[in-house]
Each structure stands twice: as structure tokens, then as C-alpha cells.
Design a protein around this motif. Structure first.
Motif, mmCIF file in Angstrom:
data_model
loop_
_atom_site.group_PDB
_atom_site.id
_atom_site.type_symbol
_atom_site.label_atom_id
_atom_site.label_comp_id
_atom_site.label_asym_id
_atom_site.label_seq_id
_atom_site.Cartn_x
_atom_site.Cartn_y
_atom_site.Cartn_z
ATOM 1 N N PHE A 67 0.815 -1.212 0.000
ATOM 2 C CA PHE A 67 0.000 0.000 0.000
ATOM 3 C C PHE A 67 0.854 1.271 0.000
ATOM 4 O O PHE A 67 0.650 2.175 -0.817
ATOM 5 C CB PHE A 67 -0.937 0.018 1.217
ATOM 6 N N GLU A 68 1.797 1.359 0.905
ATOM 7 C CA GLU A 68 2.584 2.588 1.039
ATOM 8 C C GLU A 68 3.385 2.895 -0.217
ATOM 9 O O GLU A 68 3.404 4.035 -0.688
ATOM 10 C CB GLU A 68 3.514 2.464 2.243
ATOM 11 N N SER A 69 4.041 1.887 -0.787
ATOM 12 C CA SER A 69 4.868 2.121 -1.971
ATOM 13 C C SER A 69 4.010 2.502 -3.181
ATOM 14 O O SER A 69 4.369 3.392 -3.958
ATOM 15 C CB SER A 69 5.704 0.884 -2.297
ATOM 16 N N LEU A 70 2.836 1.850 -3.326
ATOM 17 C CA LEU A 70 1.943 2.182 -4.439
ATOM 18 C C LEU A 70 1.339 3.564 -4.256
ATOM 19 O O LEU A 70 1.167 4.307 -5.219
ATOM 20 C CB LEU A 70 0.833 1.138 -4.538
ATOM 21 N N LEU A 71 1.016 3.901 -3.020
ATOM 22 C CA LEU A 71 0.453 5.222 -2.742
ATOM 23 C C LEU A 71 1.403 6.316 -3.180
ATOM 24 O O LEU A 71 1.010 7.242 -3.894
ATOM 25 C CB LEU A 71 0.166 5.342 -1.241
ATOM 26 N N LEU A 72 2.649 6.218 -2.775
ATOM 27 C CA LEU A 72 3.631 7.248 -3.119
ATOM 28 C C LEU A 72 3.987 7.228 -4.603
ATOM 29 O O LEU A 72 4.382 8.240 -5.174
ATOM 30 C CB LEU A 72 4.883 7.070 -2.265
ATOM 31 N N GLN A 73 3.825 6.068 -5.218
ATOM 32 C CA GLN A 73 4.124 5.955 -6.646
ATOM 33 C C GLN A 73 3.091 6.679 -7.503
ATOM 34 O O GLN A 73 3.433 7.331 -8.486
ATOM 35 C CB GLN A 73 4.186 4.481 -7.050
ATOM 36 N N TYR A 74 1.828 6.587 -7.110
ATOM 37 C CA TYR A 74 0.749 7.115 -7.944
ATOM 38 C C TYR A 74 0.155 8.443 -7.464
ATOM 39 O O TYR A 74 -0.524 9.125 -8.233
ATOM 40 C CB TYR A 74 -0.375 6.081 -8.049
ATOM 41 N N TYR A 75 0.400 8.810 -6.212
ATOM 42 C CA TYR A 75 -0.251 10.000 -5.668
ATOM 43 C C TYR A 75 0.768 11.017 -5.155
ATOM 44 O O TYR A 75 1.546 10.726 -4.248
ATOM 45 C CB TYR A 75 -1.218 9.608 -4.550
ATOM 46 N N ASP A 76 0.727 12.206 -5.722
ATOM 47 C CA ASP A 76 1.617 13.303 -5.383
ATOM 48 C C ASP A 76 1.226 13.880 -4.022
ATOM 49 O O ASP A 76 0.072 14.274 -3.820
ATOM 50 C CB ASP A 76 1.514 14.379 -6.466
ATOM 51 N N VAL A 77 2.180 13.968 -3.101
ATOM 52 C CA VAL A 77 1.894 14.481 -1.764
ATOM 53 C C VAL A 77 1.543 15.969 -1.777
ATOM 54 O O VAL A 77 0.959 16.488 -0.812
ATOM 55 C CB VAL A 77 3.085 14.242 -0.805
ATOM 56 N N ASN A 78 1.900 16.656 -2.854
ATOM 57 C CA ASN A 78 1.662 18.100 -2.933
ATOM 58 C C ASN A 78 0.318 18.457 -3.571
ATOM 59 O O ASN A 78 -0.022 19.630 -3.690
ATOM 60 C CB ASN A 78 2.794 18.776 -3.702
ATOM 61 N N LYS A 79 -0.438 17.442 -3.977
ATOM 62 C CA LYS A 79 -1.754 17.677 -4.569
ATOM 63 C C LYS A 79 -2.838 17.124 -3.640
ATOM 64 O O LYS A 79 -2.579 16.228 -2.841
ATOM 65 C CB LYS A 79 -1.842 17.006 -5.945
ATOM 66 N N PRO A 80 -4.065 17.653 -3.749
ATOM 67 C CA PRO A 80 -5.157 17.156 -2.898
ATOM 68 C C PRO A 80 -5.357 15.650 -3.068
ATOM 69 O O PRO A 80 -5.345 15.141 -4.182
ATOM 70 C CB PRO A 80 -6.377 17.932 -3.396
ATOM 71 N N LEU A 81 -5.542 14.959 -1.955
ATOM 72 C CA LEU A 81 -5.772 13.518 -1.966
ATOM 73 C C LEU A 81 -7.192 13.243 -1.474
ATOM 74 O O LEU A 81 -7.537 13.540 -0.329
ATOM 75 C CB LEU A 81 -4.761 12.811 -1.056
#
Length: 231
Positions: A67-81
Motif C-alpha cells: 500500500f505505502e509504496s503504491l500510494l507514493l508511486q501514484y499519488y503526489d503528496v503536494n496535490k489534494p488527496l
């Protein structure tokens, strides 16, 4: 002293910098519309995702080891989640986790996918059917129980063999008793109600009389076993 204060101030400012919005279906829907390609995350299991999900959502099971690795791979921390689960509970419980991952703008769907569907919000499904998903709110269930003298609740699932065997028996009992309301709850699609009534096996049957639960059984039952607790 300053060496101790500075790290503390940094941690405080980091926690404050994360903006978390807890939105109902309408608010969540309006926020999504502001983005042509929103970062929309479905943290449920893959089978629930296939049955129905929000358009443009990407599915990563929160229970997955990746989960954590896929999350960071596909979702930019600087954009709304944008995050949602089945009932809203897992999303709310994971709020701090996403903050610690570095996401600065987190939007959570309160009530989850169940609340989304009962609010008549659009969803897509990989199933070859256009039938509405069989979700019911706890509020709707409570109202039905309060406004009917006798209510027989059947917790079932489409894949459950014993549930299918019980169906003709339940329908026969219902047809012979006009004062009885038969309420069928799909256990796979109503997680919040399953949790509230602590249903661990299916089929599970509950009988309510004048708003109070008077009987509970699980498994295969005979017609007489159920009727003996009615009227």
C-alpha cells in the motif's frame, strides 16, 4: 535548550500544515468536480471496488503490504488527496497515517461508499448489471423497525448457499403474515449495519417486535422454528 525547541517547533508546524477536510457526499462530489483528474483513492478490497466505485478512482487495498509504496508511486503528496472506503470508518482512522506520509491536503468521504450510493451519487461498476447496489443506512433500518409492529431481518449474501435455501421459507412466512415486514440486508454491501449488529455468520436472522429485538438465530432454520417466535 534551543536544540530541543527547534525540532519540537518543526513537528508542530508539520502537523498544522496538513489540511484535512471531512466531507459528506455532496461536498465531496463538488470538490471532485473542481479537478479534471483528481487524486481519488479507493482503499477498499478489490472485490468491493469491482462491484462499484467512484469514477476515476484508483484502488489500493489499505490492507495490502504494498500500500505505502503504491500510494507514493501514484499519488503526489503536494496535490489534494481524495480518500474513501466502504463506511468511512477506515478513512477516518487512517487520517494521521496519510498526514505522516506527507500529504498536505486530505479530503475524506464521510460515510464512505455506502453513504455515497444511498445519496444517489453516480458510480461505475465492472459488473454486467445496472441494478442499484443494495445499500441501506442505519437510519433507514431503524426507521423501518420503529414503524412496523413485526420485522424479520435477514442478513444474507449472494454467494451463500444456506441463504439461498432459506429464501423460499422466508418468502412463504412473509406471504402468510401481512403484519410481518421482511427486511433483507446484503452483508457484503452494508458493512456498517453488519458491524452494528455484530453479524459474524450468515445467514443471521433477527426479529423485532414494536421496535425491540426479541429473537436472533444463525444458520439453516425450519419454517416452524421462525414462526414460533412470531405473533
Amino acid at each position: 535548550m534551543q536544540k530541543l525547541i527547534y525540532p519540537l517547533l518543526f513537528l508542530i508546524s508539520f502537523n498544522i500544515s496538513a489540511q484535512v477536510s471531512k466531507l459528506g457526499p455532496q461536498g465531496f462530489y463538488l470538490e471532485l468536480k473542481k479537478y479534471s483528474n483528481p487524486q481519488l483513492l479507493d482503499i477498499r478490497s478489490s472485490d468491493l471496488f469491482e462491484k462499484g466505485h467512484l469514477k476515476k478512482a484508483y484502488n489500493i487495498d489499505l490492507a495490502s503490504e504494498e500500500f505505502e509504496s503504491l500510494l507514493l508511486q501514484y499519488y503526489d503528496v503536494n496535490k489534494p488527496l481524495f480518500i474513501y472506503c466502504q463506511t468511512g470508518k477506515s478513512s477516518l482512522q487512517s487520517e494521521k497515517y496519510f498526514e505522516e506520509m506527507g500529504y498536505k491536503d486530505i479530503k475524506i468521504l464521510v460515510g464512505g461508499f455506502e453513504k455515497w450510493t444511498v445519496s444517489s451519487k453516480p458510480y461505475v461498476s465492472s459488473q454486467n448489471t445496472t441494478r442499484p447496489l443494495a445499500y441501506m443506512t442505519i437510519q433507514n433500518l431503524n426507521e423501518t423497525i420503529k414503524t412496523n409492529e413485526w420485522v424479520l431481518v435477514d442478513f444474507y449474501a449472494d454467494w451463500c448457499g444456506p441463504c439461498k435455501k432459506m429464501e423460499p421459507i422466508l418468502q412463504k412466512i412473509k406471504s402468510e403474515n401481512k403484519n410481518l415486514t421482511l427486511l433483507k440486508i446484503d452483508s457484503d454491501k452494508n458493512a456498517s449495519i453488519v458491524e452494528k449488529y455484530e453479524v459474524e455468520e450468515i445467514p443471521t436472522f433477527l426479529i423485532f417486535h414494536n421496535g425491540k429485538q426479541v429473537w436472533r438465530r444463525t444458520g439453516l432454520l425450519t419454517e416452524n422454528e421462525i414462526k414460533s417466535y412470531l405473533f
